[in-house]
Design an enzyme around this catalytic site. Structure first.
Site, PDB file in Angstrom:
ATOM      1  N   ASN A  18       4.432   6.148   1.980  1.00  0.00           N
ATOM      2  CA  ASN A  18       4.430   4.693   2.092  1.00  0.00           C
ATOM      3  C   ASN A  18       3.446   4.129   1.076  1.00  0.00           C
ATOM      4  O   ASN A  18       2.272   3.964   1.364  1.00  0.00           O
ATOM      5  CB  ASN A  18       4.047   4.258   3.514  1.00  0.00           C
ATOM      6  CG  ASN A  18       3.839   2.761   3.609  1.00  0.00           C
ATOM      7  OD1 ASN A  18       4.377   2.000   2.804  1.00  0.00           O
ATOM      8  ND2 ASN A  18       3.052   2.323   4.577  1.00  0.00           N
ATOM      9  N   GLY A  31      -1.735  -2.431  -0.410  1.00  0.00           N
ATOM     10  CA  GLY A  31      -2.004  -3.186  -1.620  1.00  0.00           C
ATOM     11  C   GLY A  31      -2.373  -2.385  -2.850  1.00  0.00           C
ATOM     12  O   GLY A  31      -2.239  -1.163  -2.918  1.00  0.00           O
ATOM     13  N   HIS A  87       1.503  11.423   3.192  1.00  0.00           N
ATOM     14  CA  HIS A  87       0.811  11.351   4.485  1.00  0.00           C
ATOM     15  C   HIS A  87       0.927  12.673   5.248  1.00  0.00           C
ATOM     16  O   HIS A  87       1.920  12.918   5.931  1.00  0.00           O
ATOM     17  CB  HIS A  87       1.394  10.213   5.333  1.00  0.00           C
ATOM     18  CG  HIS A  87       1.016   8.861   4.838  1.00  0.00           C
ATOM     19  ND1 HIS A  87      -0.047   8.151   5.363  1.00  0.00           N
ATOM     20  CD2 HIS A  87       1.536   8.091   3.857  1.00  0.00           C
ATOM     21  CE1 HIS A  87      -0.158   6.998   4.723  1.00  0.00           C
ATOM     22  NE2 HIS A  87       0.790   6.942   3.798  1.00  0.00           N
ATOM     23  N   SER A 125      -0.776  -0.071   6.394  1.00  0.00           N
ATOM     24  CA  SER A 125      -0.418  -0.057   4.976  1.00  0.00           C
ATOM     25  C   SER A 125       0.708  -1.035   4.651  1.00  0.00           C
ATOM     26  O   SER A 125       0.941  -1.347   3.483  1.00  0.00           O
ATOM     27  CB  SER A 125      -0.004   1.355   4.543  1.00  0.00           C
ATOM     28  OG  SER A 125      -1.101   2.244   4.597  1.00  0.00           O
ATOM     29  N   CYS A 134      -3.232   8.690   0.338  1.00  0.00           N
ATOM     30  CA  CYS A 134      -2.520   7.461  -0.032  1.00  0.00           C
ATOM     31  C   CYS A 134      -3.393   6.524  -0.881  1.00  0.00           C
ATOM     32  O   CYS A 134      -3.696   6.841  -2.017  1.00  0.00           O
ATOM     33  CB  CYS A 134      -1.988   6.780   1.223  1.00  0.00           C
ATOM     34  SG  CYS A 134      -0.718   5.545   0.884  1.00  0.00           S
ATOM     35  N   GLN A 182      -5.432   7.005  -4.695  1.00  0.00           N
ATOM     36  CA  GLN A 182      -5.431   6.118  -5.865  1.00  0.00           C
ATOM     37  C   GLN A 182      -6.850   5.682  -6.233  1.00  0.00           C
ATOM     38  O   GLN A 182      -7.207   5.621  -7.419  1.00  0.00           O
ATOM     39  CB  GLN A 182      -4.549   4.911  -5.575  1.00  0.00           C
ATOM     40  CG  GLN A 182      -3.088   5.265  -5.337  1.00  0.00           C
ATOM     41  CD  GLN A 182      -2.327   4.166  -4.617  1.00  0.00           C
ATOM     42  OE1 GLN A 182      -2.828   3.056  -4.446  1.00  0.00           O
ATOM     43  NE2 GLN A 182      -1.108   4.468  -4.191  1.00  0.00           N
ATOM     44  N   GLU A 231      -0.531  13.493   7.911  1.00  0.00           N
ATOM     45  CA  GLU A 231      -0.524  13.240   9.359  1.00  0.00           C
ATOM     46  C   GLU A 231       0.857  12.867   9.869  1.00  0.00           C
ATOM     47  O   GLU A 231       1.093  12.818  11.091  1.00  0.00           O
ATOM     48  CB  GLU A 231      -1.529  12.137   9.707  1.00  0.00           C
ATOM     49  CG  GLU A 231      -1.059  10.710   9.448  1.00  0.00           C
ATOM     50  CD  GLU A 231      -1.044  10.297   7.986  1.00  0.00           C
ATOM     51  OE1 GLU A 231      -0.604   9.170   7.704  1.00  0.00           O
ATOM     52  OE2 GLU A 231      -1.470  11.098   7.119  1.00  0.00           O
ATOM     53  N   GLY A 252      -4.094   2.764   3.118  1.00  0.00           N
ATOM     54  CA  GLY A 252      -4.314   1.328   3.199  1.00  0.00           C
ATOM     55  C   GLY A 252      -3.298   0.581   2.361  1.00  0.00           C
ATOM     56  O   GLY A 252      -2.534   1.180   1.604  1.00  0.00           O
TER      57      GLY A 252
END
Length: 363
Positions: free
Chosen positions: A289, A222, A332, A46, A247, A251, A334, A220
């Site tokens: 993140n 961007g 996240h 990411s 994440c 979106q 995880e 991921g």
């Protein structure tokens, strides 16, 4: 020690000691507030195309090992630290941070005022930056930096080129790879899932032909609007299979259902972000993140409801479909690095697949 410069697109610059690779690099300068977990952070896909500033003053004090990578080939453009530990102490340590950066071809800079840099980013927002030799002409560096456009095809660069399987005896899960962390795959493996990891541009028809019990949308890098291929796939899957997104997957799920996203001023990157579950009032500390978020007002009139919010800025942290067995989170679960408070979300996904097996796909 060789000197290096970090030049920002607004003209501010920092001169410090060169660490890692000697090459010049350009990327989006961001900051991460985690006190530990630098290895997992640097290897998280990411962070593709970014120069990471670690706000904790000493980085590398427990070294680097081969077991805690989130990807084999780090996608970061550079690393910025106040101090890089030269003599790490940990029984799992194999190489120093500096040696690791050199091995992976990642340039870095140490010995600068990372607090000043972080405050600048908080005030101005994320900025383009260039890491180069301190002897370079500053005006030429600035002109070159301002002329460069950062890439917009990050997911294409970090996604798997072809599908592969991670066998198990339990539920069959298709994991769509937008830049997936190894820890997400490990969490599914812990639950004995048979996981098929597929490229980001896999269609709904191709996924349904695999006859999975559920689908996961990975994290991921961007802007989610740079991945239009994902939206039609999500629309073709939801309502037919249980769906869980993390994440970037969160979106994309929002965009596929008619909501909008926007770029945060400086993003959420760290391991201590408080998130509130609206249904129960429960507050968990989460690893985050991301540089984009779902626009809350854009959810009005859609089939999505907000399930979680970030307590620092009240941005959307969780969504669920009002009719289908589909939910996503911005953070996240995880972890790695960060707290595992919300690891239970993987168990909820397992329960969702059990419900699907009983023929009840609606929420």
């Amino acid at each position: 020690m060789t000197k290096r410069i970090l030049m920002l697109e607004d003209g501010n610059y920092f001169i410090g000691d060169a660490i890692g690779s000697e090459k010049e690099t350009i990327g989006e300068v961001v900051f991460n507030t985690g006190m530990t977990g630098y290895q997992e952070t640097i290897t998280d896909p990411s962070y593709y195309g970014q120069i990471i500033t670690f706000t904790y003053p000493l980085v590398g004090n427990y070294g680097v090992n081969r077991d805690d990578f989130e990807s084999i080939n780090p996608a970061v453009k550079g690393v910025v630290v106040r101090e890089a530990a030269e003599y790490p102490s940990n029984w799992r340590n194999q190489i120093t941070l500096n040696e690791f950066l050199k091995e992976k071809g990642i340039p870095g800079i140490a010995g600068i005022d990372t607090r000043k840099l972080t405050k600048l980013i908080r005030k101005e927002g994320t900025l383009k930056g260039i890491l180069s030799a301190a002897t370079a002409d500053k005006e030429e560096l600035l002109h070159h930096l301002r002329s460069v456009r950062l890439p917009v095809d990050q997911v294409h660069e970090v996604s798997s080129a072809k599908a592969f399987a991670s066998p198990g005896d339990g539920k069959r899960v298709v994991l769509v790879d937008y830049g997936v962390k190894s820890s997400i795959l490990r969490e599914l493996n812990k639950r004995n899932c048979y996981v098929t990891v597929v490229p980001y541009n896999t269609t709904a028809e191709e996924i349904l032909a695999m006859h999975p019990d559920g689908v996961m949308l990975s994290n991921g890098p961007g802007d989610p609007k740079d991945v239009p291929e994902a939206l039609e796939m999500i629309r073709g899957i939801q309502g037919k299979l249980p769906l869980f997104g993390i994440c970037l997957g969160h979106q994309l799920f929002a965009l596929a259902n008619g909501a909008d996203t926007f770029k945060l001023k400086f993003g959420h990157r760290g391991a201590n972000h408080p998130v509130k579950e609206l249904a129960t009032g429960r507050v968990d500390f989460t690893a985050q993140n991301h540089g984009y978020a779902v626009e809350k007002e854009s959810l009005i009139g859609t089939d999505l409801k907000v399930t979680h919010i970030e307590l620092n800025d009240e941005t959307v942290e969780g969504l669920a479909h009002k009719e289908y067995q589909a939910y996503t989170v911005q953070y996240h679960p995880e972890a790695n690095p960060g707290p595992s408070d919300v690891n239970y979300l993987f168990d909820e996904f397992m329960e969702m697949m059990n419900v699907k097996e009983e023929g009840e796909l609606h929420a």
